[in-house]
Write a protein that holds these residues in place. Structure first.
Motif, PDB file in Angstrom:
ATOM      1  N   GLU A 470       0.804  -1.316  -0.135  1.00  0.00           N
ATOM      2  CA  GLU A 470      -0.071  -0.204   0.075  1.00  0.00           C
ATOM      3  C   GLU A 470       0.738   1.196   0.141  1.00  0.00           C
ATOM      4  O   GLU A 470       0.449   2.235  -0.493  1.00  0.00           O
ATOM      5  CB  GLU A 470      -1.000  -0.102   1.246  1.00  0.00           C
ATOM      6  N   GLU A 471       1.931   1.138   0.633  1.00  0.00           N
ATOM      7  CA  GLU A 471       3.128   2.390   0.531  1.00  0.00           C
ATOM      8  C   GLU A 471       3.425   2.798  -0.655  1.00  0.00           C
ATOM      9  O   GLU A 471       3.933   3.902  -0.907  1.00  0.00           O
ATOM     10  CB  GLU A 471       4.104   2.252   1.759  1.00  0.00           C
ATOM     11  N   GLU A 472       3.217   1.891  -1.634  1.00  0.00           N
ATOM     12  CA  GLU A 472       3.909   1.986  -3.050  1.00  0.00           C
ATOM     13  C   GLU A 472       2.826   2.772  -4.148  1.00  0.00           C
ATOM     14  O   GLU A 472       3.010   2.889  -5.189  1.00  0.00           O
ATOM     15  CB  GLU A 472       4.357   0.673  -3.625  1.00  0.00           C
ATOM     16  N   LEU A 473       1.518   2.784  -3.527  1.00  0.00           N
ATOM     17  CA  LEU A 473       0.728   3.149  -4.270  1.00  0.00           C
ATOM     18  C   LEU A 473       0.649   4.767  -4.232  1.00  0.00           C
ATOM     19  O   LEU A 473       1.251   5.453  -3.456  1.00  0.00           O
ATOM     20  CB  LEU A 473      -0.647   2.877  -3.642  1.00  0.00           C
ATOM     21  N   PRO A 474       0.248   5.566  -5.392  1.00  0.00           N
ATOM     22  CA  PRO A 474      -0.417   4.894  -6.456  1.00  0.00           C
ATOM     23  C   PRO A 474       0.541   4.293  -7.272  1.00  0.00           C
ATOM     24  O   PRO A 474       1.647   4.448  -7.469  1.00  0.00           O
ATOM     25  CB  PRO A 474      -0.886   6.090  -7.292  1.00  0.00           C
ATOM     26  N   LEU A 475       0.215   2.982  -8.005  1.00  0.00           N
ATOM     27  CA  LEU A 475       0.864   2.306  -9.194  1.00  0.00           C
ATOM     28  C   LEU A 475       0.695   2.922 -10.213  1.00  0.00           C
ATOM     29  O   LEU A 475      -0.400   2.959 -10.759  1.00  0.00           O
ATOM     30  CB  LEU A 475       0.551   0.995  -9.239  1.00  0.00           C
ATOM     31  N   LYS A 476       1.532   3.787 -10.859  1.00  0.00           N
ATOM     32  CA  LYS A 476       1.205   4.837 -11.889  1.00  0.00           C
ATOM     33  C   LYS A 476       1.131   4.076 -13.229  1.00  0.00           C
ATOM     34  O   LYS A 476       1.804   3.100 -13.301  1.00  0.00           O
ATOM     35  CB  LYS A 476       2.254   5.763 -11.994  1.00  0.00           C
ATOM     36  N   LEU A 477       0.226   4.640 -14.113  1.00  0.00           N
ATOM     37  CA  LEU A 477       0.258   3.957 -15.415  1.00  0.00           C
ATOM     38  C   LEU A 477       1.288   4.523 -16.218  1.00  0.00           C
ATOM     39  O   LEU A 477       1.635   5.598 -16.132  1.00  0.00           O
ATOM     40  CB  LEU A 477      -1.077   4.832 -15.844  1.00  0.00           C
ATOM     41  N   ASP A 537      -4.116  13.493   1.572  1.00  0.00           N
ATOM     42  CA  ASP A 537      -3.016  12.572   1.083  1.00  0.00           C
ATOM     43  C   ASP A 537      -2.788  11.241   2.117  1.00  0.00           C
ATOM     44  O   ASP A 537      -1.953  10.593   1.893  1.00  0.00           O
ATOM     45  CB  ASP A 537      -1.591  13.307   0.559  1.00  0.00           C
ATOM     46  N   LYS A 538      -3.295  11.163   3.213  1.00  0.00           N
ATOM     47  CA  LYS A 538      -3.167  10.122   4.142  1.00  0.00           C
ATOM     48  C   LYS A 538      -4.272   9.036   3.954  1.00  0.00           C
ATOM     49  O   LYS A 538      -3.966   7.901   4.460  1.00  0.00           O
ATOM     50  CB  LYS A 538      -3.169  10.668   5.612  1.00  0.00           C
ATOM     51  N   GLU A 539      -5.518   9.587   3.876  1.00  0.00           N
ATOM     52  CA  GLU A 539      -6.712   8.772   3.653  1.00  0.00           C
ATOM     53  C   GLU A 539      -7.481   9.141   2.262  1.00  0.00           C
ATOM     54  O   GLU A 539      -7.297  10.249   2.031  1.00  0.00           O
ATOM     55  CB  GLU A 539      -7.482   8.608   4.998  1.00  0.00           C
ATOM     56  N   PHE A 540      -8.466   8.221   1.996  1.00  0.00           N
ATOM     57  CA  PHE A 540      -9.523   8.901   0.714  1.00  0.00           C
ATOM     58  C   PHE A 540     -10.238   9.765   1.403  1.00  0.00           C
ATOM     59  O   PHE A 540     -10.561  10.748   0.494  1.00  0.00           O
ATOM     60  CB  PHE A 540     -10.327   7.512   0.335  1.00  0.00           C
ATOM     61  N   ALA A 541     -10.418   9.952   2.639  1.00  0.00           N
ATOM     62  CA  ALA A 541     -11.239  11.173   3.301  1.00  0.00           C
ATOM     63  C   ALA A 541     -11.059  10.993   4.624  1.00  0.00           C
ATOM     64  O   ALA A 541     -10.880   9.789   5.165  1.00  0.00           O
ATOM     65  CB  ALA A 541     -12.602  11.227   2.908  1.00  0.00           C
ATOM     66  N   SER A 542     -10.914  12.206   5.446  1.00  0.00           N
ATOM     67  CA  SER A 542     -10.894  11.887   6.921  1.00  0.00           C
ATOM     68  C   SER A 542     -12.098  11.413   7.567  1.00  0.00           C
ATOM     69  O   SER A 542     -13.130  11.735   7.080  1.00  0.00           O
ATOM     70  CB  SER A 542     -10.392  13.269   7.505  1.00  0.00           C
ATOM     71  N   LYS A 543     -11.907  10.964   8.733  1.00  0.00           N
ATOM     72  CA  LYS A 543     -13.057  10.345   9.462  1.00  0.00           C
ATOM     73  C   LYS A 543     -14.124  11.349   9.790  1.00  0.00           C
ATOM     74  O   LYS A 543     -15.166  11.079   9.730  1.00  0.00           O
ATOM     75  CB  LYS A 543     -12.610   9.893  10.896  1.00  0.00           C
ATOM     76  N   GLU A 544     -13.384  12.619  10.209  1.00  0.00           N
ATOM     77  CA  GLU A 544     -14.418  13.847  10.430  1.00  0.00           C
ATOM     78  C   GLU A 544     -15.269  14.194   9.337  1.00  0.00           C
ATOM     79  O   GLU A 544     -16.418  14.405   9.442  1.00  0.00           O
ATOM     80  CB  GLU A 544     -13.652  15.282  11.049  1.00  0.00           C
ATOM     81  N   ALA A 545     -14.334  14.341   8.190  1.00  0.00           N
ATOM     82  CA  ALA A 545     -15.006  14.826   6.879  1.00  0.00           C
ATOM     83  C   ALA A 545     -16.489  13.562   6.626  1.00  0.00           C
ATOM     84  O   ALA A 545     -17.599  14.199   6.208  1.00  0.00           O
ATOM     85  CB  ALA A 545     -14.164  14.966   5.776  1.00  0.00           C
ATOM     86  N   LEU A 546     -15.964  12.457   6.744  1.00  0.00           N
ATOM     87  CA  LEU A 546     -16.928  11.364   6.279  1.00  0.00           C
ATOM     88  C   LEU A 546     -17.962  11.422   7.344  1.00  0.00           C
ATOM     89  O   LEU A 546     -19.290  11.346   6.845  1.00  0.00           O
ATOM     90  CB  LEU A 546     -16.318   9.868   6.428  1.00  0.00           C
ATOM     91  N   GLU A 547     -17.751  11.715   8.538  1.00  0.00           N
ATOM     92  CA  GLU A 547     -18.934  11.602   9.461  1.00  0.00           C
ATOM     93  C   GLU A 547     -19.866  12.665   9.168  1.00  0.00           C
ATOM     94  O   GLU A 547     -20.958  12.675   9.425  1.00  0.00           O
ATOM     95  CB  GLU A 547     -18.315  11.878  10.874  1.00  0.00           C
ATOM     96  N   TYR A 548     -19.293  13.916   8.972  1.00  0.00           N
ATOM     97  CA  TYR A 548     -19.951  15.018   8.612  1.00  0.00           C
ATOM     98  C   TYR A 548     -20.876  15.201   7.521  1.00  0.00           C
ATOM     99  O   TYR A 548     -22.049  15.261   7.500  1.00  0.00           O
ATOM    100  CB  TYR A 548     -19.217  16.158   8.701  1.00  0.00           C
TER     101      TYR A 548
END
Length: 826
Positions: A470-477, A537-548
């Motif tokens: 996962e740390e190697e993502l993104p696997l670029k085209l 750039d750490k998560e697809f969205a933060s927990k707080e943003a998702l909750e809100y």
RNA sequence: GCCGAUGUGGCGGAAUUGGCAGACGCACAUGACUCAAAAUCAUGCGGGAAACCAUGUGGGUUCGAGUCCCACCAUCGGUACCA
């Protein structure tokens, strides 16, 4: 002082852009509203007039919600991976990245010219590595949970696009995209186990507000059916033939069995089969047919009896023949059926053709509650007398009114009870079990194409498939120049030997990358989540943003995505919910659909028909506001509507009259007596109708108001202001301009939505229609709270009414308060 | 076949959900302004001389039906040997 839409629209668009007027706020204490439209695929043709219909509708709702005090998220982005860009690249040798960028720029400029209140600071693009990093990440999570697997199986292969397709992408046996024939091909593919979520995808529809037709279509597509799997002994062996049926109650009527051509039974017992050559010939013939040919136009049934093999009916112990036929599909149920010709149309047709016995085991129940004429009852009795199944003209398949006969211990039971009893019997005697089946198939997730997200998997000879760390993502085209599909329909990436070569993340040995890419549906399966926190750039969205922000409050899009995108993204969302990454079970709280816009001739817009309307031309000629108002006025939002150049001119004229009302503006801080009730009614109507997407009636309300003010040759300040506020979501540029011209300091978009007083929506004096025997004769003017006695008198004084009831007996007088008065005479 | 829509003037469509059918717009006609045309403004605009007749067809319920019920017809969308 004519209205210069070009100048005004550019002015406000620039201001909105510079000031980020419509950007969502990061203040999570405010009430929120998340409105979503399907982000466009940035095609080379540019925006279509269909796009703005959906975008304007939700833009209106979004603008109104903002004025009602909500923190509104109304985002936009681009679903930019996909075949057209790649095909264009093959033809013209331009990298899809370049054309995609050009197209996105074009789209962005077009969208801005229409004045949508998108939050451009959150724009996303599925081809951006910072975006598809998370698409790949989700895939890896699916893999880790066993929901992504590689399988060699017959897939739908498009002969034109040279690519495998999901069932959902095959329409009438041809490719949904290019129209080329689709054939079956064995290929090793990545699959996603959407079938594991079939039941939840049905059940959870109950908790969300989707249009009923969308729910119905999804349920249909998933295709749940309840029944039983039953084992039939194969005579002379220890083996069983397992079949699936939804009508186990008809088991006494099973007169033969049918297996699909691909059924393993044949291979297993080839030594016992007396006519193996004939059977194999039939198998071969079936194999060469595409799915389309197999199901074409209710073709004649074909089949061959498998001689030498017999099945034993487990309840009647009768010995019955086994046939092979392509009307039974290997992909559904167990690939084998018991045939009950008396009570199944397909079996009946087959039995008739091959002269197989038809045994009636259900008769119509005439003691049910259904109303029948005596003639019908006689007929049923008469037919029952002749218990002569061969004479049956058509199978009796009604599940509601049947009664079991000739069925041993089931005799006399209603179909529903018989089903219950027989399944209990089957389970007690270990003959089989209750079983639910779905038509839904797993999702073919591999594409042998370049312009898509690389599937982040590595194949190691020792460890098998291993995900990219996962740390190697993104696997670029990788950037390549040769986009032609490889040999045998391989992905173009298969030719990138350097890129393919890698080390196994597990054991470090030489390994190779997966060269297939993801389908276009991948990036769009979760994009709404990214909007909530697009630069994370750490998560697809933060927990707080998702909750809100979760869930999307209102999602509008086309019906064509009901069984594709909408189902896929619900599946991904549920998976993310299961692994604790999103807070809601469902992604979208509400889903609505817009109707298609047809060409002026009532036909679908297409280049070949020459009836395509380009939004740019319309904006140039009439302005964005006219375009928006027209698209909302043209008809009910959810229905198809033909484009009309004359009608848009009418909307443009209407806006000119709105502009001209500046000339009849008079002072006044409150509504004038004359227009008070009209104002309150209008606020009520627009407030409610926008919520119900009845935009066409909102526009006609605006037109009626303009007519009234123009006729009176005056509109006071309070009235004009409210009118402009109501109209603002529809025609944002002009209303802002007038607002500032009449000296208002705050932008109209930042004002509070007008409110109404229910009591003031009712006129003091109302007109009551008076009917005689339900036929309108006259109208009378009365006070709004007039009592019956009083109105009786008023009606009697009316000459027309007096004449109509002259010489007749008045039987009854009906007064529905505030609505109507009816006199019944004899 | 099955599932889901839809059917109202010359056209796009309204109708507070059982209460004045045809709002609003387009087209059309007449008039005003103009030398003229366009634009604009004003008036009219389902059929019928009228009684009345009219919401795809035929029945029904109701004081009253475009709206509810039954049986059809047509058009569109989805789906289809799914046992």
């Amino acid at each position: 002082m004519a209205y210069n839409f070009k100048e005004v629209e550019e002015k406000w668009q620039k201001k909105w852009e510079d000031e980020g007027t419509f950007n969502a706020k990061d203040d999570y204490t405010l009430p929120k509203w998340f409105g979503l439209i399907e982000f466009p695929y940035p095609s080379g043709q540019g925006l279509h007039v269909g796009h703005p219909r959906s975008y304007t509708a939700l833009d209106i709702i979004a603008r109104k919600k903002r004025m009602q005090g909500y923190n509104v998220l109304y985002p936009i982005g681009f679903d930019a991976f996909g075949l057209p860009a790649e095909n264009y690249a093959i033809k013209n040798h331009i990298h899809p990245k370049i054309t995609t960028e050009q197209n996105v720029n074009h789209f962005r400029q077009q969208l801005k010219s229409l004045g949508f209140s998108f939050d451009w600071s959150r724009e996303i693009n599925t081809t951006d590595p910072n975006y598809y990093k998370w698409t790949q990440w989700i895939f890896i999570q699916l893999y880790k949970k066993g929901l992504a697997y590689k399988a060699t199986m017959p897939i739908n292969f498009c002969t034109g696009c040279k690519v495998g397709l999901a069932n959902e992408e095959v329409v009438n046996g041809v490719c949904e995209r290019c129209g080329s024939p689709v054939v079956q091909k064995e290929k090793s593919q990545w699959m996603l186990k959407i079938t594991e979520y079939a039941q939840r995808l049905i059940d959870d529809l109950d908790d969300i507000d989707f249009l009923d037709k969308i729910k119905a279509q999804q349920k249909n597509w998933i295709g749940r059916s309840e029944g039983a799997e039953v084992n039939f002994k194969i005579k002379g062996t220890e083996d069983n033939l397992l079949i699936y049926t939804t009508r186990p109650d008809t088991i006494f009527g099973a007169t033969y069995m049918v297996v699909a051509p691909e059924h393993p039974l044949i291979e297993k017992y080839k030594d016992k089969i007396e006519n193996l050559e004939e059977v194999n010939k039939y198998k071969q013939k079936a194999a060469t047919k595409s799915d389309f040919e197999r199901s074409e136009l209710n073709k004649e049934k074909t089949g061959v009896e498998i001689k030498g093999l017999k099945a034993i009916n487990p309840v009647s112990n009768e010995e019955i023949p086994i046939w092979i036929s392509d009307y039974v599909l290997i992909t559904y149920g167990t690939g084998a059926i018991m045939a009950v010709p008396a009570h199944d149309e397909r079996d009946f047709e087959f039995a008739k053709k091959f002269n197989l016995p038809i045994k009636q085991v259900i008769k119509e129940d005439i003691n049910d509650n259904k109303e029948r004429t005596s003639q019908e009852k006689l007929e049923i009795e008469f037919n029952a007398l002749f218990d002569n199944p061969d004479g049956i003209e058509k199978p009796y398949t009604d599940i509601e009114n049947g009664i079991s006969i000739n069925s041993g211990f089931l005799d006399g039971l209603k179909t529903k009870d018989a089903i219950k009893k027989i399944i209990d019997y089957i389970e007690e005697n270990k003959l089989g079990e209750r079983k639910v089946n779905y038509k839904l198939r797993d999702w073919v997730f591999s594409r042998q194409r370049y312009w898509g997200e690389p599937i982040p998997m590595i194949y190691c000879e020792d460890c098998g498939w291993v995900p990219v760390p996962e740390e190697e993502l993104p696997l670029k085209l990788p950037d390549i120049e040769d986009y032609e599909p490889g040999e045998n329909g391989e992905s173009p990436l298969a030719k990138q030997t350097e890129w393919i070569k890698t080390k196994c993340p597990h054991c470090g040995k030489e390994a190779r990358r997966e060269t297939d890419t993801m389908p276009q549906w991948a990036g769009s399966s979760w994009y709404y989540l990214r909007y909530m926190d697009p630069h994370n750039d750490k998560e697809f969205a933060s927990k707080e943003a998702l909750e809100y922000w979760s869930p999307v409050d209102w999602y509008n899009g086309g019906m064509e995505h009901t069984t594709l995108h909408l189902l896929y993204s619900r599946f991904w969302h549920k998976f993310l919910y299961d692994i604790g990454k999103v807070p809601t079970k469902e992604p979208y709280q509400k889903r609505t659909s817009h109707g298609m816009i047809l060409g002026g001739n009532g036909e679908k817009m297409s280049k070949s028909k020459g009836n395509v309307i380009n939004p740019d031309d319309i904006v140039k000629e009439f302005g964005a506001d006219s375009f928006r108002v027209y698209e909302m006025f043209m008809g009910p939002f959810d229905q198809t509507a033909p484009w009309s150049m004359e009608s848009i001119r009418g909307c443009s004229k209407f806006l000119d009259r709105v502009w001209s009302m500046q000339e009849i503006l008079v002072d006044g801080d409150t509504y004038s007596k004359e227009f008070e009730s009209m104002m309150h009614k209008a606020i009520k109507k627009v407030t409610n109708d926008v919520e119900e997407m009845k935009f066409n009636t909102c526009v006609s309300t605006f037109m009626t108001m303009v007519n009234e003010f123009t006729k009176a040759k005056k509109i006071n300040r309070a009235e004009y202001k409210t009118f402009l506020q109501l109209l603002n979501p529809f025609a944002p540029h002009m209303t802002e301009e007038i607002w500032s011209r009449i000296g208002e300091k705050t932008e109209i978009a930042k004002t509070l939505w007008p409110s109404y007083d229910e009591t003031k929506t009712i006129d003091d004096e109302i007109e009551i229609p008076v009917q005689v025997n339900g036929k309108l004769k006259a109208t009378v003017k009365v006070a709004k709270d007039v009592e019956q006695e009083e109105i009786d008198k008023i009606v009697d004084e009316n000459e027309v009414i007096a004449k109509a009831i002259e010489g007749k007996t008045v039987v009854k007088r009906i007064y529905v308060k505030g609505k109507i008065y009816n006199i019944v005479i004899k």
